[in-house]
Enzyme design. Structure first.
Site, PDB file in Angstrom:
ATOM      1  CD  GLU B 245      44.165  38.757  41.829  1.00  0.00           C
ATOM      2  OE1 GLU B 245      45.184  39.361  41.454  1.00  0.00           O
ATOM      3  OE2 GLU B 245      43.145  39.310  42.265  1.00  0.00           O
ATOM      4  CB  CYS B 282      44.256  42.688  40.566  1.00  0.00           C
ATOM      5  SG  CYS B 282      42.599  42.156  40.940  1.00  0.00           S
TER       6      CYS B 282
END
Lengths: 505, 505
Positions: B245, B282
């Site tokens: 990720e 993120c």
């Protein structure tokens, strides 16, 4: 561009076809066609795509005589086997029509907005959506079921992904004829040509997976082919998944009580399994562990007699023939003794003799445990079941591992072998043979490297998962959601606030 | 071996810890411990592992004061945020306990032996089984929820995979303390130490993914970190999956009617979303598309005032600080105008000022659309919604894409933008903000490259799928099957002969 040629493996004659290798400019236009087709497949919805897949199956059936004859002339696999394989292809399309109507494959889930221990949480809904256009590489050994009209194409179209197939050079005309049948079914539904197109030539295959429009690739082929395709993928800035079904030895263990109870039947089963389709199956058993005992001797004798009396088999192409002869020689050089290899008439085309070899378990080496693609099997004689643990660790991980047990083989031994094989394969076969992979919901055709390079299956209902990705909607208005994610929709199984609702299909 | 040091980002002071970088010999012994632990996790069964996960959650709660204080001293994220994050960690373990009790994650399927159009078909049963020991790489920005005690560990242990975690160098003491809590829960159930162990040091991280015992790796981190780990994986003979990720810009589009209806609220929401946790998320929105109109001006003015009045934020480590300052400079160099950047007291430790920048949509470039990790957001002013299509194509695919619409924004525009963002993200957010990822069954935290390198999620119930592989049993005796695949078992949802049976949990 270069003309595409085809080979009749029965006589070794190569001739030119009307097909040409695909240029980069042609590939570009196929990619453009695929983008349009992706929207058409999406607009069809699940029920529309189910109708399409049924129509494709019907089109394959309608062209059966021509397809089977064409494939026979290019593969030498024989009309009976190819007829059955085409039925398998049509069945795969029909199974995915059922998968679409069921809708469980979408993994639809709804979590309504809620107060949680982490505070107020928004409404979140998830389901799987298609990846986009995908590349399908045809396999040499299944001109229908693992090629243009194969399971990869069926599962990709079911997912909603347009397919650009790379024809295997062993059967370009079959690939073309298969695509014509599929495209007719598409046109009959007023669909665009880009739903399924075909490219020809090795360089076109590499260009295909480098193309930005391609979102995944599926291959049934060799480790070498997978490496070449992966190298081309590695040239991209954005990685895409390659689903490879590659190399497999498929060990079979026959335990003493099974040999005693039904050694003759097992010999017949092993013979059929390793020589069928010229031994050119990824699930062909390459190693059979047989007791070094009188009942084991009887089993091996029966097997030897069948092999000695067998006819030659036609291999698919020169590369497979060359590799088979080299791998067979390597087995002998590594110490395997030939138990049976019938004399066959002076080699016509790509005909070779099936061969049965034998080693003692103490002689087993990595070379002897390597895959030999073609009609060869090595019998490994063992003294005690306890000796098998170390031996099985030498066998590369495989698609399958099989155990034959009889009434007097103790459960602890069977369980230990099953655990060993489970750690090193994707399908455990009991009292049967790995060839003849059932097309069904629960099937898994995969396994640890080098049998595949991924955790996915290429046969069975869940192979559709390869061509889908999850997408979540947070706080989306009802009118914007896919119908499968709207409140009140009951047509498919869904998980709602953590609880499975099977729906009312 | 080298001593592991830790940094207090509030004052920039680095000090030695009692921890040492992990040697290859130590890693070898951890791998051996993990093998034993894998058998223990398997023997626990689903209900036993559910109890373990609940116990881990309780252990984290029990150590809350110490864990939060330790993490605060290493990350500067603040007690409130870290307290909430630890609750999130515990919640993740408890959610996977529910996932285990439900059992649907096994994807159990049974196809009984049958006569089919392809002939007699054997009994085939399939479910997912654990991969084996896995590597989990802790993230800098979530010392609990995406580190040693994070969702990767929770989902891997739920799957039955022992975890060897690589501690992030930004919080070694928190990593150690987290592992102590988890290991205490394991020991209280008489479990072995190898269920969860931790390695320290970059070289140990590379050795970890090269180790034959490791069957998968999960990472929340940068594209650069993923490339380094992938390079180490590529040295293996057997490829293993890396679930990364990585990098995400998370564009937010505010349509005119939304700006008119609730511009003030949206300004508050944007401010909180891009500055919270120092912008080190993120899912931080890096680009906000705001109308170039009076209502858009009002929204931007409100946002500017909030940023101008904001305090400095402490970044996690020197590397993030250096990168933030460089990326911020690059944004200005590429033409972004600074709308607000508060003066902060002479830099104490790793403190920086949040910054709000602005460009006209016609100025948008790849550089301006690059991720800037930290408290920066670029406002992109657009004249017409139709101009957004080309602009959004410049933004790299992201974890999320958000749309704010009001009553007068037409549905066709919203749908077109949603389709565009859906093709380039993993979660569509409506009238909300991408930060604050809900932990739930339907969540998906993933997206096309470069936001992730795979098709899987790292948050939510289905993240367990990363650590499982399918296994099929053909013709297996009832006593040898896992109980979930035996006839008559009704404890979990299963697909039997193609039909979904929700079971009676």
């Amino acid at each position: 561009m270069n003309v595409v040629s085809t080979l009749d493996p029965r006589n070794g004659q190569r001739r030119e076809t009307h097909l040409r290798e695909t240029s980069d400019a042609e590939l570009e236009s196929l990619a453009t066609l695929a983008a349009t087709a992706g929207q058409w497949l999406a607009d069809l919805g699940r029920s529309g795509r189910a109708r399409l897949l049924d129509a494709v199956a019907d089109a394959l059936d309608a062209d059966r005589a021509d397809l089977v004859a064409t494939a026979d002339s290019e593969t030498g696999l024989g009309l009976a086997r190819l007829d059955a394989e085409l039925t398998r292809s049509a069945t795969q399309f029909r199974m995915f029509a059922d998968v679409l109507r069921d809708g469980g494959y979408l993994e639809a889930a709804i979590d309504h907005a809620a107060e949680t221990v982490l505070g107020p949480a928004p409404d979140v809904r998830r389901m799987l959506v298609p990846l986009g256009a995908v590349a399908v590489f045809g396999a040499s050994n299944f001109p229908f079921a693992f090629s243009v009209a194969g399971g990869d194409t069926a599962s990709a179209l079911a997912a909603g992904c347009p397919v650009i197939a790379k024809a295997h050079p062993s059967h370009p005309l079959t690939s073309h004829a298969s695509s014509q049948a599929i495209r007719r079914a598409v046109r009959d539904m007023d669909g665009p040509d880009g739903v399924l197109t075909v490219v020809y030539g090795e360089e076109a295959g590499r260009s295909l997976v480098r193309h930005p429009a391609i979102r995944a690739a599926a291959l049934t082929g060799s480790v070498g082919a997978a490496r070449a395709i992966q190298a081309a993928i590695d040239e991209r800035t954005d990685p895409i998944p390659l689903y490879g079904e590659l190399s497999s030895v498929n060990p079979i263990v026959v335990l003493p009580s099974a040999a005693a109870e039904r050694g003759g039947r097992i010999a017949e089963g092993l013979f059929a399994s390793f020589t069928g389709s010229g031994g050119q199956l990824c699930t062909k058993p390459g190693l059979a562990f047989i007791p070094a005992s009188p009942v084991g001797d009887q089993l091996v004798d029966a097997l030897r007699e069948q092999v000695a009396a067998a006819a030659g088999v036609v291999l698919l192409n020169e590369r497979i023939q060359d590799a088979f002869l080299a791998e067979e020689a390597a087995l002998e050089k590594a110490g395997a003794r030939v138990l049976a290899r019938p004399r066959i008439a002076a080699a016509d085309g790509l005909t070779v003799a099936p061969v049965l070899l034998e080693v003692d378990l103490t002689e087993l080496s990595a070379t002897l445990a390597d895959e030999c693609f073609g009609p060869a099997m090595v019998v490994v004689r063992y003294r005690q079941a306890g000796d098998l643990d170390a031996a099985l660790a030498v066998v590369p991980p495989s698609l399958t591992g099989a155990i034959h047990a009889g009434p007097d083989d103790d459960r602890a031994t069977v369980r230990r072998l099953a655990d060993l094989l489970a750690a090193r394969s994707g399908r455990l076969v009991f009292d049967g043979y790995p060839t003849g992979v059932r097309v069904s919901w629960a099937q898994h055709h995969g396994g640890p490297w080098p049998s595949t390079n991924s955790l996915h299956t290429s046969v069975g209902a869940t192979s559709i998962r390869r061509f889908l990705r999850p997408l979540a909607w947070q706080g989306a208005p009802d009118w914007l959601l896919p119908e499968e994610l709207r409140d009140g929709f009951t047509g498919i199984p869904r998980r709602v606030d953590g609880l499975l609702d099977p729906g009312r299909p």
